[in-house]
Every structure is written in C-alpha cells, then in structure tokens.
Design an enzyme around this catalytic site. Structure first.
Site, PDB file in Angstrom:
ATOM      1  N   GLU A  64       7.236  24.987  43.275  1.00 35.00           N
ATOM      2  CA  GLU A  64       6.653  25.630  44.580  1.00 35.00           C
ATOM      3  C   GLU A  64       7.330  26.432  44.751  1.00 35.00           C
ATOM      4  OE1 GLU A  64       4.214  24.566  49.070  1.00 35.00           O
ATOM      5  OE2 GLU A  64       5.930  24.245  48.039  1.00 35.00           O
TER       6      GLU A  64
ATOM      7  N   HIS B  90      -3.574  22.310  48.659  1.00 35.76           N
ATOM      8  CA  HIS B  90      -4.275  21.664  49.395  1.00 35.76           C
ATOM      9  C   HIS B  90      -3.748  21.639  50.943  1.00 35.76           C
ATOM     10  CE1 HIS B  90      -0.107  21.224  48.569  1.00 35.76           C
ATOM     11  NE2 HIS B  90       0.223  20.563  49.665  1.00 35.76           N
ATOM     12  N   ASP B  91      -3.556  23.191  50.866  1.00 39.89           N
ATOM     13  CA  ASP B  91      -2.905  23.720  51.463  1.00 39.89           C
ATOM     14  C   ASP B  91      -3.352  25.169  52.197  1.00 39.89           C
ATOM     15  OD1 ASP B  91      -0.440  22.228  52.093  1.00 39.89           O
ATOM     16  OD2 ASP B  91       0.857  23.649  50.977  1.00 39.89           O
TER      17      ASP B  91
ATOM     18  N   ASP C  93       5.025  14.916  42.901  1.00 40.33           N
ATOM     19  CA  ASP C  93       5.020  15.597  44.158  1.00 40.33           C
ATOM     20  C   ASP C  93       6.608  15.440  44.482  1.00 40.33           C
ATOM     21  OD1 ASP C  93       5.352  18.108  46.226  1.00 40.33           O
ATOM     22  OD2 ASP C  93       2.966  17.729  46.091  1.00 40.33           O
TER      23      ASP C  93
ATOM     24  N   ASP D  29       8.719  20.083  45.724  1.00 42.93           N
ATOM     25  CA  ASP D  29       8.515  20.112  46.665  1.00 42.93           C
ATOM     26  C   ASP D  29       8.806  21.897  47.378  1.00 42.93           C
ATOM     27  OD1 ASP D  29       5.987  21.028  49.267  1.00 42.93           O
ATOM     28  OD2 ASP D  29       7.694  20.226  50.536  1.00 42.93           O
TER      29      ASP D  29
END
Ligand code: GLC
Ligand code: CA
Length: 568
Positions: free
Chosen positions: A263, A340-341, A100, A205
């Site tokens: 992302e 994970h968000d 990431d 990210d």
C-alpha cells in the site's frame, strides 16, 4: 529469473474487512469462522484471491492496524486453529489468501513498546523513535512540527518525561525503526511464520512510510493553525525504504511462492513504484496507488455542497493512463475503486438513485482495466454510504474522532461535520455486510460496532439479490466469469490498451487490441450523454440496459449505461 506466469496472473481479488463481514458466534463481531462459512459464496462469485484486513491480536484502537501480538490471532476473531482451517478451506476451493501485514508500527500495548517505555536502556527502545522534546521558553514542544495522518502531531510525550515517541497514525500506534537490523529480523520472522502456515502472501500496510527522515528537522512547508505541517516527504517513499524492501525480499519473500502487494500512499509516483514493483529487479509484486480514489473532489470537502461533488472523469482516465503508461511493460498493478479506508464507490462515482445501473457500470469499467482487480466486500450487492444522524455513530474510527475535534476547534458546527463524515468517513465501508433481510442484515443477531445501513431491508442484501436475475450480484458473477476467461485475461494483461475519445468529459471508454478488440464504454453520469463510435460491434459481452440506442455512429448512453463489446 523472472517468472512470466504465476498463479496470481488470472486472479480476481476481493477485500474482506473481518470485523463486519460475518459473525459466526453471535457476539456482534465478525470473525474467521464467519469468513470460512462464506467461502462457498465467494467461490460462486468467482473471486479467487482474498485480502483480509488485519487479524492479529489488537486492542482495536485502529481496528486491528494496531497490533499487540503478531503471533496470535485476535481472540475476538477466533483462534490460530480457526485461521489454519480458513486457509485450508480456502485452498480447497482454489482461493488464495493474502493477510494484511502491519509493519510500519505496532500497538502501544505490544510487548516491545511496553519494554521500550519502561526501560530507556532496553534493546527495544531503539525499535521505536524516541526523541527529546524541544524546549522553547518554558514550553516543551514535540521534537519536530510534523503532522501525522490522523489529524494530530506525529509525536506523543512520554508521561513524566521530556521524551516523545513518533507515530504517524494514532498515538496508540508508535512507528517502528526499520533502520535497526534487529527490528527488521523480527519482521522477517513474523512473515516467515505466516508463510509457513500457508498464507499466499501479504498486503503490506502503509509500506510507503517505513523510512523516515532521521535528521528529524522541522518541515519548512506551510503550517496549520496549530503550527503543524503535513509533509509526507518526511516519512514517505524515502530512498532507504526501497533497501528495506529488498532486504525483506532477499530474506523472506524470495524463498516462497508468494504475492506481495504494497500500500503506497504518500504521493508515490508511478516511477517510484517501479523501484518496488519492477519485475526484473523490484522487491514486491505490485503497488496499490491512491490516484484513482477521490477523483470527485470529496476529500477534505467540508466546505463543499453536494452539488460540487462530481466525478472528474477525465482526471480518472488520466490518472489510470499515467500509471499504465509507466508500469505496464515493467510491472504488475492492482486496480480497485475503494477499500476499507474510503467511502463506498457507489456513493462516490455512482449514484444511489441509479444503484443497479451505476454499480454494474463501475464493475465493468474496473474489471477490464490493465491489472489485477480488487473488489471491496459489499460492492457486489451495491452497498452505499451510511446516512448516520449523530457524530457518535463514527466513534469506531480514531481518525474520525480526531477529525471531529479538529473541525470543532476550527469552528465548524456539528451539523456540517456530520454531513461531511457521512460523505467521506471510512466507516461508510465498515458497516455490516448485508447478507439477508433478517435483523442486522443477517450479519449478527447482536448488531455490530458500526450501525447497519437500513437499505438491507430494501433488497440490498445477498439473499434477495441471488433470487433476482437482474441483480447487481448476478451481474458481478457473470462479469467475473468473463474476466477470468483465459483469452480475455490474456488480452487485458497483454493487449495494447488505449483510451477512446480521451477528452470526453462524461464517458470512460477504452480498448484492448488483440486478435479481437475488446472495448468498454461507460457513462459516468446520472443523465443521458452521446458518444461517437466508428467500430463494428461483433458482440455485446456485458451490458446493464435492455436494447442499444445507436444511429449514425452516435451512441445515446442512458444514465450510467455501460458496455463491454467485441468490436472490429
Ligand atoms: C493503512 C490502512 C488503514 C490504517 C493505516 C494505519 O492506511 O489501510 O486502515 O488506518 O494504514 O495502519
Ligand atoms: Ca464473532
């Protein structure tokens, strides 16, 4: 030259949140050696591409997304040598690794920012966005009325000065200035460093936000009660972003055989995503979009009752179809339910009352969509949302901590905020991975920063599920095997995709044409529904129930019943 088939064309991805995946040394923090110790497990599961959330040195204000040194592995996670070993061990098992890459901001503890703060004349000052506040009467206001993603102004005042710096996430994560060529060169070097160390690519990210509106004018959109405006147009998907990504490609990515997945939030459209991911002239390989997340009305749902939270299956299908329609001939696409968000998909689109059935249904629906599937760690055993009893339990998410302040300020009682966070918090996805039924689910003898979900004692853990032939875990392993079958893979990526009975409000059904047609039929409801069907079933490849109920071309689908079929 466009490469038609690359190593990742038959990848099944798996997202690892390192802090809560596996602790190898008993300090209560997941780590790289913990991940390495589970590579055999992952190989057996069948996944062959890991996206590991950030592992750089970080004060952990936003759990690693606040980087203080890109060249050092977070000491809590291990050493640079542990990282080299993880890569070596993963490659030995045919597993590729994406790290990431956080490139929209650094931590305020990063040496660049520290220098920039101390010396307004330093080169590093222009790595960030420092601007004078606005004097209104005797008040000093931030330079603009922009609101960031974590429920605060996008500006923080520099103590003892009338300067502010910009941060679209937490105030401990100042945004960096991609308009500065020296800053860009720093990021090229970091990317090369990791590619030279053997990583297979990056999840980029927050990449949609690299370019800001440098005129720094107030947004004219409606303001909240604090006079702040959440206007992503000021810092998302702006034209210069696509240039920055091309520079990254020309300077770095094009020199390596790597996979890059951006992302892209900020309401990106599929058409805009092609400016990044078009196979012919794009800069990165794929773009994660957010349109298939939250299709149950849970986002911002503090005023809603549980009964009002319901999956909008038609919108889910429409959103997928819209992206497929624009992208499939031109670009590759990742597909995923959650990461994970987000809260756990089982609690969002499935049901804990039908844990086994709904977890299998969700996997079947996802795996055979056009694109590269990404599974979130723990979904393979049916992990679900937490049921925390105190707001303090959400302390590890700076976004939640800010949201609690904001909601209290708006007059919401704690009880209602708690109910809401149990439904929507990112912590739901960040509880320890449940390996067995020993203390703390076998994650660590010491517990962890986020409290474990108690259901690990009721069979929701890897060890118990391995022993049960009908478990979610064994279904995952079997289903992933089918997904990777070269003929099926080819059909999923190249066969014509169509929705079947598009307007059905409860069933997500689709088909891929090809030498043999394959078809998915999934009931998204915790009750029985009917589905009309005019094909001949040649084979049932996946099914989450015993027996088939069909008569006169009408399927009776039981709660969350789901099939993968070969049909004629
Ligand atoms: C991305 C990450 C999220 C993080 C944010 C800021 O959205 O997925 O976890 O908080 O960027 O880096
Ligand atoms: Ca540890």
């Amino acid at each position: 030259m466009e490469k038609l088939e690359t190593w990742w064309k038959n990848a099944v991805g798996y997202i690892i949140y390192p802090e809560s995946f596996k602790d190898s040394n008993g300090d209560g923090i997941g780590d790289l050696n913990g991940i390495t110790s589970k590579l055999d497990y992952l190989k057996d599961l069948g996944v062959n591409l890991l996206w590991i959330c950030p592992i750089f040195k970080s004060p952990m204000d936003d759990n690693g997304y606040d980087v203080s040194d890109y060249y050092q592995i977070n000491p809590e996670y291990g050493t640079n040598a542990d990282f080299d070993n993880l890569i070596k061990q993963a490659h030995a098992r045919g597993i590729h690794i994406l790290i990431d890459f956080v490139l929209n901001h650094t931590s305020d503890q990063h040496a660049w920012f520290q220098k920039a703060l101390k010396d307004p004349n330093s080169e590093e000052r222009d790595y960030y966005f420092f601007r004078k506040g606005k004097k209104v009467g005797d008040k000093l206001l931030p330079p603009t009325n922009w609101k960031g993603f974590f429920a605060t102004s996008a500006w923080e005042q520099v103590p003892g000065s009338d300067d502010f710096y910009m941060h679209i996430f937490s105030k401990s994560m100042p945004d960096v200035n991609w308009a500065n060529p020296k800053l860009r060169e720093q990021y090229y070097q970091i990317a090369r460093y990791y590619l030279d160390h053997g990583v297979d690519g990056f999840r980029l990210d927050a990449v949609a936000h690299l370019a800001k509106d440098l005129s720094f004018e107030d947004s004219k959109a409606p303001a909240d009660s604090n006079g702040l405006v959440y206007d992503t147009g000021k810092f998302s998907n702006r034209p210069e972003l696509f240039d920055y990504l091309h520079l990254l490609k020309d300077n770095v990515f094009s020199h390596y055989d790597c996979l890059t997945v951006g992302e892209a939030g900020g309401n990106i459209s599929p058409e805009q995503s092609l400016l990044m991911a078009d196979r012919r002239n794009g800069s990165i390989n794929m773009v994660f979009n957010f349109d298939t997340v939250w299709n149950n009305g849970a986002y911002g749902s503090i005023d809603k009752s549980d009964e009002e939270i319901k999956t909008d299956v038609i919108s889910l299908k429409d959103n997928f179809m819209r992206w497929y329609g624009v992208c499939h001939k031109k670009a590759d696409m990742p597909v995923y339910w959650c990461n994970h968000d987000h809260p756990r998909v089982l609690s969002q689109y499935g049901s804990i009352a039908y844990r086994n059935e709904s977890a299998k249904m969700l996997l079947t629906t996802l795996l055979f969509l056009y694109g590269t599937p990404f599974i979130y760690n723990g979904d393979e055993i049916g992990m679900s949302n937490v049921n925390y009893t105190a707001l303090e339990d959400f302390h590890s998410d700076v976004g939640n901590v800010n949201a609690v302040k904001e909601l209290r300020g708006q007059g919401y009682p704690d009880e209602q905020i708690l109910h809401y966070l149990n439904r929507v918090s990112r912590i739901n996805a960040r509880t320890p991975m449940q390996w067995d039924d020993s203390a703390n689910a076998g994650f660590s003898p010491k517990g962890s920063i986020n409290k474990v979900n108690d259901n690990y004692q009721d069979g929701v853990n890897v060890l118990d599920e391995m022993k049960d032939p009908y478990s979610i875990l064994n279904f995952y392993q079997y289903a992933i095997g089918i997904r990777k079958d070269p003929i099926i893979n080819d059909q999923v990526l190249h066969g014509e995709f169509t929705l079947v009975d598009h307007n059905h409000p409860d069933v997500f059904a689709y088909m891929h044409d090809g030498a043999e047609k394959i078809m998915v039929i999934s009931n998204f409801r915790p009750y029985q529904v009917y589905f009309t069907f005019y094909f001949d079933i040649k084979d049932i490849l996946l099914h989450n129930y015993e027996g088939v109920i069909i008569s006169d071309h009408v399927f009776t689908l039981r709660p969350f019943e789901s099939f993968l079929l070969k049909v004629r």
